[in-house]
Design an enzyme around this catalytic site. Structure first.
Site, PDB file in Angstrom:
ATOM      1  N   GLY A 229      -7.237  12.976   1.149  1.00 13.47           N
ATOM      2  CA  GLY A 229      -8.408  13.687   0.654  1.00 13.47           C
ATOM      3  C   GLY A 229      -8.062  14.571  -0.534  1.00 13.47           C
ATOM      4  N   CYS A 257      -1.097  11.792   3.092  1.00 16.12           N
ATOM      5  CA  CYS A 257      -1.495  12.582   1.928  1.00 16.12           C
ATOM      6  C   CYS A 257      -1.990  13.971   2.336  1.00 16.12           C
ATOM      7  CB  CYS A 257      -2.530  11.807   1.115  1.00 16.12           C
ATOM      8  SG  CYS A 257      -2.717  12.405  -0.576  1.00 16.12           S
ATOM      9  N   ASN A 299      -0.935   9.680  -4.909  1.00 14.12           N
ATOM     10  CA  ASN A 299      -2.040  10.396  -5.547  1.00 14.12           C
ATOM     11  C   ASN A 299      -2.164  11.763  -4.900  1.00 14.12           C
ATOM     12  OD1 ASN A 299      -4.410  11.422  -6.532  1.00 14.12           O
ATOM     13  ND2 ASN A 299      -5.732  10.041  -5.390  1.00 14.12           N
ATOM     14  N   HIS A 343       0.600   6.752  -0.133  1.00 13.01           N
ATOM     15  CA  HIS A 343      -0.464   5.915   0.420  1.00 13.01           C
ATOM     16  C   HIS A 343       0.089   4.553   0.845  1.00 13.01           C
ATOM     17  CE1 HIS A 343      -4.187   8.228  -0.845  1.00 13.01           C
ATOM     18  NE2 HIS A 343      -3.178   8.933  -1.332  1.00 13.01           N
ATOM     19  N   GLU A 345      -1.255   2.305   2.572  1.00 13.91           N
ATOM     20  CA  GLU A 345      -2.249   1.228   2.514  1.00 13.91           C
ATOM     21  C   GLU A 345      -2.279   0.578   1.145  1.00 13.91           C
ATOM     22  OE1 GLU A 345      -4.167   4.241   0.233  1.00 13.91           O
ATOM     23  OE2 GLU A 345      -3.027   4.350   2.095  1.00 13.91           O
TER      24      GLU A 345
END
Length: 373
Positions: A229, A257, A299, A343, A345
Site C-alpha cells: 500500500g 511492502c 515499489n 513484491h 507477485e
C-alpha cells in the site's frame, strides 16, 4: 485523439527546478511526490498499483504506450498515479491482444501526462536531490500560481494514504471450497497477490484497512496476510495494533511492502523515509537463508530500520538489498510470521521470489498439522 495540439507543459519541483515538455492533449494540473521507475515493461501494472497513489511517475523507459492497454493487466480498478512524466508517448500501439491505446485510457480517467521531457536528466536530478513534491501542469497555469499551490501539498513523510485506496467493504476472492482460508488486510492490495494466493488453493476474504482483529478472526482463517500500500506506515496506529493481535494469535502471517513495515512497527522497530526509495523490476536482493541472489520487483519509499531490527531479539533479517543493504525481508523467531519489502507477485517483474507464497502455504499446513496432534 489529439495529435496536433501539443501545447507546452511543465514539471515544477518543490525546490523550484523546472523541466519542460509537451502535453499529450489532456489539460490539467496535478500534484504528488515525483519518483521514477526503472522497469522496461509493465507500465499499465505500474499505473494501477495502489502503492503509487499520490505519486507522479517518471518512467525511465523512453517509450510509453507502444503496446497499448489490456484489462487483464491492471492491478486495481483505476489508475492510481497522480500523473505521468515520460520521454516518448506513443499514441499508436502494436500488440495483437491490446484492447485500446494508452491515450484513450488516460483520457477516460483524466490523467495528466507530460511527454518530451529529458527524463535522463530528470532522473539524474532526483537521484542527486531525492524524491520531492512536484506539480505537472498542461493547462497554462502560471509558474507563480503553481508554486503557491505546491507549497500547500503535504509531504509524504507522515502522510496516511492506505485509507484512500483500501476496500470500503469486505469481499471474497478465489474458490470458496479451497483448502485454505486467508484473511487479508487491504492496505492497497495488488490484484496479482490475490491471484497468487488463489492458485495455491486459498479462499481469500479481503478486509478494509481499519478492520479490527475480532472481525478478521470471525472468518476463522488459517492464516493472515498484510498487503502492500501507499504512504507512511507510522500513522497507521490502528493497523499496527491489529497486527500485534494477529501475530499474538499464533496463526501464520505474511506481509508484503507496507504490510512488511507494519509488522516491523508491531515489533517495536521504526521505519524511515528513504532518500529515493526503490521502484523497478530489476532490484537485486540477497536471501540470507539460502545464500542466493534474487532479482525483484520493488515499489517503496519507506523502509524498516536495520539497526533496530538487528538489535531486536525476536526478529532476524532474511533478505537485504544488495545496492544499499537496506532490509528486504525479515521473520520472527518465536512466531510463524515473515515479510518482505518487495513484491514477490512480480506484476510486472521477474518471478525469482514467487516461492514466498509457497512458504506461506507451507507454514499454514504445518500449523494445521500441529492443531490436529
Amino acid at each position: 485523439m489529439k495529435y496536433t495540439t501539443r501545447p507546452q507543459a511543465i514539471l515544477l519541483l518543490a525546490d523550484g527546478t523546472i523541466f519542460y515538455g509537451k502535453s499529450i492533449g489532456i489539460a490539467g494540473t496535478t500534484f504528488g511526490e515525483v519518483c521514477f521507475n526503472t522497469g522496461m515493461t509493465g507500465y499499465q501494472e505500474i499505473f494501477t498499483d495502489p502503492s503509487y497513489f499520490g505519486q507522479i511517475m517518471v518512467t525511465t523507459n523512453p517509450h510509453i504506450g507502444n503496446y497499448g492497454v489490456n484489462t487483464n493487466e491492471v492491478e486495481s480498478d483505476k489508475i492510481m498515479i497522480s500523473g505521468l512524466v515520460c520521454k516518448n508517448f506513443s499514441f499508436n500501439h502494436s500488440r495483437p491482444d491490446s484492447e485500446s491505446n494508452l491515450y484513450d485510457y488516460f483520457e477516460k480517467q483524466n490523467l495528466v501526462c507530460i511527454s518530451d521531457v529529458d527524463t535522463r536528466a530528470l532522473v539524474s536530478y532526483i537521484r542527486d536531490h531525492g524524491a520531492q513534491n512536484a506539480v505537472i501542469s498542461t493547462d497554462g497555469t502560471s509558474i507563480e500560481d503553481l508554486q503557491l499551490q505546491l507549497a500547500n501539498v503535504p509531504d509524504m513523510k507522515g502522510l496516511e494514504l492506505a485509507s484512500k485506496v483500501s476496500a470500503t467493504e469486505p469481499y471474497f476472492f478465489g474458490d470458496e471450497n479451497a483448502t485454505f482460508k486467508i484473511a487479508t488486510l487491504d492496505l492497497g492490495i495488488k490484484r496479482n497477490i490475490l491471484r497468487n494466493l488463489a492458485k495455491r488453493d486459498c479462499y481469500i476474504k479481503v478486509f478494509p484497512y481499519n478492520t479490527n482483529f475480532a472481525d478478521l478472526q470471525s472468518f476463522e482463517p488459517d492464516g493472515y496476510f498484510l498487503s502492500n500500500g501507499p504512504g507512511d506506515p507510522e500513522p497507521l496506529e490502528q493497523v499496527i495494533e491489529t497486527a500485534q493481535q494477529i501475530i499474538a494469535s499464533d496463526k501464520p502471517v505474511f506481509g508484503i511492502c507496507l504490510g512488511h513495515q507494519i509488522i516491523g512497527l508491531a515489533n517495536g522497530v521504526s521505519t524511515y523515509k528513504m532518500f529515493n526509495g526503490h521502484r523497478g523490476i530489476n532490484h537485486p536482493v540477497m536471501n540470507v537463508l539460502t545464500g542466493k541472489g534474487e532479482i525483484t520487483s520493488q515499489n517503496h519509499g519507506f523502509a524498516v530500520n536495520r539497526e533496530e531490527l538487528e538489535s531486536n531479539a525476536n526478529l532476524e533479517i532474511t533478505h537485504y538489498h544488495l545496492n544499499d543493504n537496506t532490509v528486504a525481508g525479515m521473520r520472527m523467531k518465536s512466531k510463524s510470521c515473515f515479510s518482505v519489502q518487495y513484491h514477490p507477485e512480480a506484476s510486472p517483474g521477474p518471478h525469482d521470489s514467487s516461492y514466498l507464497f509457497d512458504e506461506f502455504i507451507a507454514n499454514i499446513e504445518k500449523a494445521k498439522r500441529l492443531q490436529e496432534v
